[in-house]
Motif scaffolding. Sequence first.
Motif, mmCIF file in Angstrom:
data_model
loop_
_atom_site.group_PDB
_atom_site.id
_atom_site.type_symbol
_atom_site.label_atom_id
_atom_site.label_comp_id
_atom_site.label_asym_id
_atom_site.label_seq_id
_atom_site.Cartn_x
_atom_site.Cartn_y
_atom_site.Cartn_z
ATOM 1 N N ILE A 1 27.759 41.530 51.564
ATOM 2 C CA ILE A 1 28.173 42.335 52.715
ATOM 3 C C ILE A 1 28.592 41.422 53.871
ATOM 4 N N ARG A 2 27.833 40.377 54.101
ATOM 5 C CA ARG A 2 28.129 39.475 55.224
ATOM 6 C C ARG A 2 29.322 38.576 54.957
ATOM 7 N N HIS A 3 29.559 38.274 53.685
ATOM 8 C CA HIS A 3 30.671 37.390 53.305
ATOM 9 C C HIS A 3 31.393 38.010 52.107
ATOM 10 N N PRO A 4 32.140 39.083 52.328
ATOM 11 C CA PRO A 4 32.778 39.782 51.203
ATOM 12 C C PRO A 4 33.720 38.856 50.434
ATOM 13 N N ASP A 5 33.647 38.966 49.108
ATOM 14 C CA ASP A 5 34.540 38.150 48.304
ATOM 15 C C ASP A 5 35.779 38.954 47.935
ATOM 16 N N ALA A 6 36.712 38.303 47.281
ATOM 17 C CA ALA A 6 37.961 38.941 46.874
ATOM 18 C C ALA A 6 38.126 38.761 45.376
ATOM 19 N N ALA A 7 38.766 39.717 44.751
ATOM 20 C CA ALA A 7 39.017 39.626 43.314
ATOM 21 C C ALA A 7 39.923 38.437 43.017
ATOM 22 N N ALA A 8 39.757 37.867 41.851
ATOM 23 C CA ALA A 8 40.565 36.714 41.442
ATOM 24 C C ALA A 8 42.044 37.093 41.413
ATOM 25 N N ALA A 9 42.888 36.180 41.888
ATOM 26 C CA ALA A 9 44.324 36.444 41.924
ATOM 27 C C ALA A 9 44.864 36.754 40.539
ATOM 28 N N GLY A 10 44.320 36.090 39.524
ATOM 29 C CA GLY A 10 44.781 36.324 38.166
ATOM 30 C C GLY A 10 44.487 37.716 37.654
ATOM 31 N N LEU A 11 43.494 38.371 38.235
ATOM 32 C CA LEU A 11 43.192 39.747 37.849
ATOM 33 C C LEU A 11 44.161 40.728 38.497
ATOM 34 N N VAL A 12 44.305 40.622 39.812
ATOM 35 C CA VAL A 12 45.077 41.655 40.521
ATOM 36 C C VAL A 12 46.579 41.510 40.320
ATOM 37 N N LEU B 1 38.054 45.921 35.186
ATOM 38 C CA LEU B 1 36.658 46.233 35.493
ATOM 39 C C LEU B 1 35.812 45.019 35.151
ATOM 40 N N GLY B 2 34.609 44.993 35.703
ATOM 41 C CA GLY B 2 33.680 43.898 35.426
ATOM 42 C C GLY B 2 32.452 44.415 34.703
ATOM 43 N N VAL B 3 32.022 43.686 33.691
ATOM 44 C CA VAL B 3 30.819 44.016 32.935
ATOM 45 C C VAL B 3 29.770 42.947 33.219
ATOM 46 N N SER B 4 28.537 43.371 33.518
ATOM 47 C CA SER B 4 27.461 42.424 33.762
ATOM 48 C C SER B 4 27.265 41.506 32.556
ATOM 49 N N LEU B 5 27.003 40.231 32.835
ATOM 50 C CA LEU B 5 26.723 39.290 31.750
ATOM 51 C C LEU B 5 25.501 39.711 30.950
ATOM 52 N N LYS B 6 24.622 40.513 31.580
ATOM 53 C CA LYS B 6 23.424 41.010 30.891
ATOM 54 C C LYS B 6 23.715 42.232 30.032
ATOM 55 N N ASN B 7 24.925 42.737 30.103
ATOM 56 C CA ASN B 7 25.254 44.009 29.450
ATOM 57 C C ASN B 7 26.454 43.852 28.523
ATOM 58 N N GLU B 8 26.550 42.678 27.898
ATOM 59 C CA GLU B 8 27.761 42.345 27.135
ATOM 60 C C GLU B 8 28.026 43.322 25.996
ATOM 61 N N GLN B 9 26.977 43.958 25.478
ATOM 62 C CA GLN B 9 27.174 44.866 24.346
ATOM 63 C C GLN B 9 28.076 46.038 24.685
ATOM 64 N N VAL B 10 28.205 46.365 25.973
ATOM 65 C CA VAL B 10 29.054 47.504 26.355
ATOM 66 C C VAL B 10 30.540 47.173 26.239
ATOM 67 N N HIS C 1 39.583 41.628 26.873
ATOM 68 C CA HIS C 1 38.936 40.585 27.673
ATOM 69 C C HIS C 1 39.985 39.813 28.467
ATOM 70 N N LEU C 2 39.703 39.577 29.748
ATOM 71 C CA LEU C 2 40.601 38.826 30.617
ATOM 72 C C LEU C 2 39.994 37.483 31.000
ATOM 73 N N LEU C 3 38.789 37.507 31.555
ATOM 74 C CA LEU C 3 38.136 36.262 31.934
ATOM 75 C C LEU C 3 36.638 36.492 32.062
ATOM 76 N N ARG C 4 35.910 35.379 32.026
ATOM 77 C CA ARG C 4 34.452 35.425 32.131
ATOM 78 C C ARG C 4 34.052 34.465 33.244
ATOM 79 N N SER C 5 33.347 34.994 34.245
ATOM 80 C CA SER C 5 32.851 34.139 35.335
ATOM 81 C C SER C 5 31.495 34.682 35.750
ATOM 82 N N ASN C 6 31.421 35.287 36.948
ATOM 83 C CA ASN C 6 30.173 35.930 37.370
ATOM 84 C C ASN C 6 29.950 37.248 36.641
#
Length: 199
Positions: free
Chosen positions: A113-124, A166-175, A186-191
Amino acid sequence: MNNHSAIRPATHADLPALYHICLQTADAGVDASALYSDPEYPGQRFAVPYALFAPDFAFVLEVDGEVMGYVVAAPDTRAFEAQLNEEWWPVLQEKYRHRQPEAPLDENLLNSIRHPDAAAAGLVSQWPAHLHINLLPSQQKDGWGRKMIEHQLAALRAAGVRGVHLGVSLKNEQVCAFYQRMGFRHLLRSNAIYMGQLL
């Protein structure tokens, strides 16, 4: 199938339900109540701003008069980020100005909230829209996830959007297999694991 189940546009009256569902699913699809000291924290980032600032792409699943799930989207991620930077994050930054982390995920959320991030340029560049979907565990069957995503994709297509991610949690890869069956790849894997499809 329940005859009293329906997907409908979200309204302002649904905001408490959005906060609740987001909290109940914020730990890779399961209850995150123990991870946040304020039950509104996850919804402030992942659900409510969409209903407020992209209402044409905010839908809920209502079952017997109770909201049990939602799917929200921003048709233009960059424009949405700019609007939140102007109209949403400053309000929350002031509201939480003196907040200190108390639970395990508070710090991450307050930082976002204090430091909002932006989606990766390669995604948008190719997939300019993005979406979030969450269903309470009792509704994570009977095909409602598929129906809600199809409803959202139809709304985005009707608005002339050419791609969504969309983003899927690394803890929820089965979805990811579910999203692949829905036409995402699949596009990319980061956070998170990012998946997208052209519309």
